[in-house]
Motif scaffolding. Sequence first.
Motif: not given
Length: 473
Positions: A390-400, A221-225, A200-211
């Motif tokens: 601050s630390q991240c609010d969400s973490l998403i991983i999509a890697t091989k 990025t689009k959802r957070m606006g 959602s908007a206002g969060q700090r998200v760490l994403v690793m989607d190299t796959a």
Amino acid sequence: AVPKSRSKSKTLPPCKINKRNYSTHNLIGLPYGTVLEVGRDRLVPLPDGEDIFPGDEGIWEALDELESDALNGNANATAAEIDAPADKTKYSTSNDNRNIYDTNTSQILTQEQVTSMTFNTEGSQIVAALISNSATFTSKTAFSQAKYIKRKQLKHQLRCRIVRITPETMCTAMYLKDSRRICNLRSDTLGYILSSANISAGQRVLVMDTAVQGIITSAVTKRMGGYGSVFALFEGQQPSYIEYVQRMNFNVMERQALKWVNIGEVFADAKEKKAQTVALKDESGNVLDIEKSDREAIQWPCPLMEHTRNYLLNEVKEEKKIRQFLDKRSARFTRKLTRLSMLEVRDLIDACKEEEGDTAENGSDNEVKNEAFAKVPKSIETSPVGIEISQCDSLIIATKYDPTIVILQLLPYLAPSCPFVIFHEFLEPLLDTFQTLQNGGIGENEQSDMPMMCRRNIAINLRLTDTWFREYQ
């Protein structure tokens, strides 16, 4: 390839369909949802109400033209026979397919003739020519005739639709084109990932989607606006999927919220990173950040240098080309003014991490443990780049890579009681990760300040799901 015959198309990129380029100058101004038919040398907009799958009305009109042309060459044909529409009952019979054998001899037209027709004939006329020159079409059942027409239409009468670029449409297009490049990620799975990560908007998200070619990064990025921060990890000198992310047409706030972080800043050894920082210090002990110094030296609006002004006035001269040159220059300086340097990104991502302290030899020194788990600074004044840390609010991983190693390395960057999502093409690696994260509690002889790689009962409320999908005929 079709040459660009109009001057307007020189500034607009062509659209490539079936290894042929089509000009897009006539598509400007058309509303989203417009259906286009691939013509001989251009994309033809169709009227409202047309479906992306063509009907058989145009086929019968083309058959009518073919029969009229044939009757015009017959001296014994009457005027009524020439003007009469095509007789559908001749093609719709109650026969069956018992006497039809697939010997590849029923079609009179050769492959060379059909290929030559694609360059100077409309798609509906090609399908009609294939029907009229088929020796077995009239003896087929109505169902077989409909399947034959649809199969030829999908091959020779191509249609497409203008849609707004969104994470859903881009994911669907890439899945239909080559699903293996994005690990068979569908749009419904993408939505499930965003919902499970509580984006959602206002969060700090760490994403690793190299796959998955940056689709998850674009969707987050689009959802957070533009409100919040998205830390996208990439490999190499620059993201290999930056082209797909740029197609999203992010606004200024969304581009500012997206921050690219090299994967070495997270997975590299802390001592090695410290040695690199020490090597950049000057004689007085201050770290030299050349990229940051160059950015601070830029003035906005950026005045033109004397040689640049002379080049525009004496060599370019045309007002349109001068405007294009200045637009590119402004965009380049805007990127320089808004892009963080490597050291700033390093300080920013390191400040999000909960440091793992070294355990004392006897494991009972409370002072050492308290110093190791010192809290990350929260105020803007103490943050390295003027951003609230601050630390991240969400973490998403999509890697091989092995998801177990990746999640254990990235969990220190995630705040307590915050969700994380791991997407993988196969289920077996996730089973190992699930067992690692949920492998009982801390034993009596185990210390609670152990490193993350050795800790147990790391996460709670773990769920292992499979978005199973079956395609029906």
